[in-house]
Write an enzyme that holds these catalytic residues in place. Structure first.
Site, PDB file in Angstrom:
ATOM      1  N   GLU A 153     -22.578 -14.937   1.784  1.00 37.37           N
ATOM      2  CA  GLU A 153     -20.823 -15.246   2.040  1.00 37.37           C
ATOM      3  C   GLU A 153     -20.778 -16.270   2.421  1.00 37.37           C
ATOM      4  O   GLU A 153     -21.769 -17.150   3.100  1.00 37.37           O
ATOM      5  CB  GLU A 153     -20.715 -14.323   3.236  1.00 37.37           C
TER       6      GLU A 153
ATOM      7  N   CYS B 154       9.717  -7.354  11.485  1.00 39.09           N
ATOM      8  CA  CYS B 154       9.739  -7.715  10.531  1.00 39.09           C
ATOM      9  C   CYS B 154       8.607  -5.980  10.555  1.00 39.09           C
ATOM     10  O   CYS B 154       8.291  -5.695  11.258  1.00 39.09           O
ATOM     11  CB  CYS B 154       8.351  -8.530  10.229  1.00 39.09           C
TER      12      CYS B 154
ATOM     13  N   CYS C 238      -8.736  -8.311  -4.871  1.00 39.73           N
ATOM     14  CA  CYS C 238      -7.636  -8.285  -5.241  1.00 39.73           C
ATOM     15  C   CYS C 238      -6.270  -9.152  -5.662  1.00 39.73           C
ATOM     16  O   CYS C 238      -5.422  -9.605  -5.732  1.00 39.73           O
ATOM     17  CB  CYS C 238      -7.362  -9.427  -3.700  1.00 39.73           C
TER      18      CYS C 238
ATOM     19  N   TYR D  16     -20.176 -11.969  -1.659  1.00 38.07           N
ATOM     20  CA  TYR D  16     -19.260 -12.162  -1.151  1.00 38.07           C
ATOM     21  C   TYR D  16     -18.305 -11.426  -0.460  1.00 38.07           C
ATOM     22  O   TYR D  16     -17.432 -10.945   0.248  1.00 38.07           O
ATOM     23  CB  TYR D  16     -17.930 -13.123  -1.967  1.00 38.07           C
TER      24      TYR D  16
ATOM     25  N   ASP E  72     -17.110  -9.091  -4.231  1.00 41.81           N
ATOM     26  CA  ASP E  72     -15.397  -8.464  -3.531  1.00 41.81           C
ATOM     27  C   ASP E  72     -14.997  -9.982  -3.772  1.00 41.81           C
ATOM     28  O   ASP E  72     -14.831 -10.468  -2.270  1.00 41.81           O
ATOM     29  CB  ASP E  72     -16.005  -8.280  -2.483  1.00 41.81           C
TER      30      ASP E  72
ATOM     31  N   CYS F 275      14.467  -4.166   7.246  1.00 40.92           N
ATOM     32  CA  CYS F 275      14.802  -5.451   8.347  1.00 40.92           C
ATOM     33  C   CYS F 275      16.099  -5.889   7.954  1.00 40.92           C
ATOM     34  O   CYS F 275      16.725  -7.005   6.353  1.00 40.92           O
ATOM     35  CB  CYS F 275      13.345  -7.170   7.506  1.00 40.92           C
TER      36      CYS F 275
ATOM     37  N   CYS G  43      13.695 -13.057   3.150  1.00 41.52           N
ATOM     38  CA  CYS G  43      11.901 -13.658   2.796  1.00 41.52           C
ATOM     39  C   CYS G  43      11.821 -12.599   1.673  1.00 41.52           C
ATOM     40  O   CYS G  43      11.521 -12.070   1.428  1.00 41.52           O
ATOM     41  CB  CYS G  43      12.055 -12.670   4.586  1.00 41.52           C
TER      42      CYS G  43
ATOM     43  N   CYS H 292       7.840  -8.961   1.419  1.00 43.56           N
ATOM     44  CA  CYS H 292       8.223  -7.529   0.808  1.00 43.56           C
ATOM     45  C   CYS H 292       9.542  -7.282  -0.031  1.00 43.56           C
ATOM     46  O   CYS H 292      10.426  -6.906   0.227  1.00 43.56           O
ATOM     47  CB  CYS H 292       9.099  -6.524   2.249  1.00 43.56           C
TER      48      CYS H 292
ATOM     49  N   GLN I  22     -10.167  -6.792   5.457  1.00 48.44           N
ATOM     50  CA  GLN I  22      -9.177  -6.405   4.986  1.00 48.44           C
ATOM     51  C   GLN I  22      -7.716  -6.179   5.894  1.00 48.44           C
ATOM     52  O   GLN I  22      -7.608  -5.798   6.837  1.00 48.44           O
ATOM     53  CB  GLN I  22      -9.232  -5.091   4.313  1.00 48.44           C
TER      54      GLN I  22
END
Length: 461
Positions: free
Chosen positions: A345, A171, A417, A324, A390, A72, A78, A81, A295
Site C-alpha cells: 500500500e 442526510c 470500485c 493496494y 483492490d 431528504c 444535492c 443520492c 470501506q
C-alpha cells in the site's frame, strides 16, 4: 444541434456511471444526473465531433420508475443520492445491466467469446447492500455558503457546482449522529463566526468537518479541519459536542493549509479523547484512524470481503499478495487460511494501521509494505501463489499490471470500485493469458451511481 440549444426529450437508458441517453432526431445526446424514463429539459453545453453533451435544466415529467418520495430536503439539488426516488430493486436492476454491458464489451474486446461471438463468462448479477439508509460510516462535509456572500452552510456540494454548499443536516445515507454533529458545529460557528476557506482566493479558516463512525461499536471521531490563518478557541465547541447524545470518543483539530480542495493533515491536535476507534468485520477488529482507508459501508464490506474470500477459494499453504491493501482488511480476512499474506500500500499511515490491526488480531503471517506497487514488486523476494487486487478508482498502472501478469499466478481476484477501470484492465489481462471465470457486483452505495465489483480470473493452462 449546437452548443446553447435547449431541447426536451426522454432519457431512454443510463450508462455507467450516470450518463443518460436522449435521442433527438436520431441524434444521441448525453444528459447526466437523470433517471431512465424522465422527460427532461436540457441545454447542449459540449460538442466534440458528433458527440453531444447537455446539462439537465429541469425534469419536465417524472419517470415511471420514481415510486419513492424523496427522503431528504435537499433532493434533487444535492447530487449525492441521485436514485433515491427509485425503488431499491429497480436501482439494483439498472446497476446490474450497466455492469454487465461494460463487462460484455471488455470480454469481446479481449477475445473471451463463445462460438457466436458473445461474451463468455459467468455473470452472477449484483448483491444488495444489507442496509439502504444510514449505511455510510464516513462523511466529509464542507464549509461554505449556498450562494455568494450568503450565510454560512455546512454540508455537501450542490449538484454541478464547485462552490455552492448545501446544509445537509437531514442526510439519510448517514447515521442520525452525523446530522446532530453537523448541526451542532454549524450552530456554533454561526453564533461565533469564523470565515470559511475560499479556495480561489486561498483565504479563510473553516474548511471541512470529517466524521467517522463505527457500525459495530458506535464510536465516533469528529475532525474539525481548518487552515492555520486564524486562531480560535475550539474548546467551547468540544463541550457542546460532548453534550450530544452520541458516542464520541475523539475530537480532533486538523490543520490543513493545502491549496488543493482535499481533506488532509499538516498537523493534528487532539482536543478530546483519542484519534482512533474500533470497527469489527467478520470476527476481526480494526483500529481506524482519521485518514485510514476503510470501506464506507461496514455491513456491505462484510458481504464484499466474504465474496472475495469465496472467489479465491482454498489458500491453505499458499502465499497471497494483497496489492493496494489499504489498512489490510482483506489480507487479514485471508490470513487465517493462508500460509502468508503480503500487503502493499502506498499510504504509509494505512500500512502502519494494518500492522497494528494484524497484531490486534494475533495474526503473525501478515507482512505489510509501504510503497508504490509498481516499485515494490521489484523488491519483494517471495513469489505469490494467488493475488488480490483492490486498486484505487483509476485502476492499475499499465506497467504494474504487466509485472502482475508476469507472476503467472493460477488465480487472481480483482475488486473494483469503478467498473470502467476494471473493464479496461480486464482487456489487458485477457490478452495476456487470463480468463474471467466469475463476476458479481456488490452494491455498497445504495441510491448513488456507484457500485463495487468482484472478479475471479484464472490462468489459461
Amino acid at each position: 444541434m449546437k452548443k446553447g440549444d435547449i431541447f426536451e426529450g426522454v432519457i431512454e437508458k443510463i450508462d455507467f456511471p450516470n450518463k443518460g441517453r436522449v435521442y433527438i432526431d436520431d441524434q444521441r445526446i448525453t444528459v447526466k444526473n437523470g433517471i431512465p424514463g424522465q422527460k427532461v429539459r436540457a441545454m447542449v453545453n459540449k460538442k466534440k465531433g458528433k458527440k453531444l453533451e447537455a446539462r439537465l435544466m429541469e425534469v419536465v415529467e417524472k419517470s415511471p420508475l420514481e415510486k419513492v418520495e424523496p427522503l431528504c430536503s435537499n433532493f434533487p439539488a444535492c447530487g449525492g443520492c441521485m436514485y433515491q426516488t427509485m425503488a431499491y430493486e429497480d436501482q439494483l436492476e439498472m446497476k446490474k445491466n450497466q455492469l454487465k454491458a461494460l463487462l460484455d464489451e471488455a470480454m469481446i474486446s479481449g477475445g473471451q467469446t463463445d462460438s457466436e461471438g458473445h461474451a463468455d463468462y459467468e455473470f452472477e448479477g449484483i448483491i444488495a447492500s444489507p442496509v439502504q439508509t444510514a449505511y455510510r460510516n464516513k462523511m466529509e462535509f464542507s464549509f461554505g455558503d449556498v450562494y455568494k456572500d450568503g450565510p454560512l452552510s455546512l454540508g455537501l456540494h450542490k449538484k454541478g457546482s464547485t462552490y455552492d454548499i448545501l446544509t445537509t443536516d437531514d442526510c439519510k445515507i448517514v447515521h442520525d449522529d452525523f446530522c446532530k454533529i453537523l448541526r451542532c458545529v454549524l450552530d456554533y460557528f454561526t453564533e461565533f463566526p469564523a470565515p470559511f476557506y475560499k479556495k480561489m482566493q486561498h483565504t479563510g479558516y473553516l474548511r471541512h468537518l470529517l466524521v467517522r463512525r463505527s457500525h459495530s461499536t458506535g464510536e465516533i471521531l469528529v475532525n474539525i479541519v481548518t487552515t492555520s490563518r486564524e486562531s480560535h478557541d475550539l474548546m467551547p465547541l468540544v463541550g457542546r459536542l460532548n453534550a450530544l447524545e452520541c458516542h464520541i470518543v475523539g475530537i480532533l483539530h486538523i490543520i490543513n493549509d493545502s491549496l488543493a480542495d482535499v481533506v488532509q493533515s499538516d498537523e493534528t491536535r487532539i482536543l478530546y479523547g483519542r484519534d482512533y476507534f474500533y470497527e469489527d468485520i467478520l470476527g476481526l477488529r480494526f483500529k481506524i484512524t482519521p485518514f485510514a482507508f476503510f470501506q464506507t459501508n461496514s455491513e456491505g464490506a462484510e458481504v464484499l470481503y466474504s465474496t472475495a474470500r469465496k472467489y479465491i477459494g482454498d489458500t491453505k499453504d499458499k502465499v497471497v499478495f494483497d496489492l493496494y491493501s489499504g489498512t489490510g482488511t482483506i489480507a487479514q480476512v485471508l490470513a487465517s487460511v493462508a500460509k502468508k499474506v503480503i500487503g502493499v500500500e502506498i499510504v504509509e499511515e494505512a500500512v502502519e494501521a494494518a500492522k497494528v490491526n494484524a497484531e490486534l488480531n494475533h495474526l503473525d503471517n501478515c507482512t505489510f509494505l509501504a510503497g508504490d506497487v509498481l516499485k515494490m514488486l521489484d523488491e519483494i523476494e517471495e513469489k505469490p501463489d494467488y493475488i488480490i487486487l483492490d486498486p484505487p478508482r483509476d485502476g492499475i498502472h499499465p506497467k504494474a499490471l504487466k509485472k502482475i501478469i508476469n507472476y503467472g499466478v493460477e488465480r487472481m481476484v480483482y475488486i473494483s470500485c469503478k467498473p470502467t477501470s476494471l473493464a479496461r484492465d480486464l482487456e489487458v489481462l485477457l490478452q495476456n493469458g487470463y480468463t474471467v471465470e466469475r463476476v458479481c457486483g456488490v452494491d455498497l452505495f445504495p441510491m448513488t451511481v456507484h457500485t463495487e465489483t468482484v472478479c475471479l480470473l484464472s490462468r489459461i493452462k
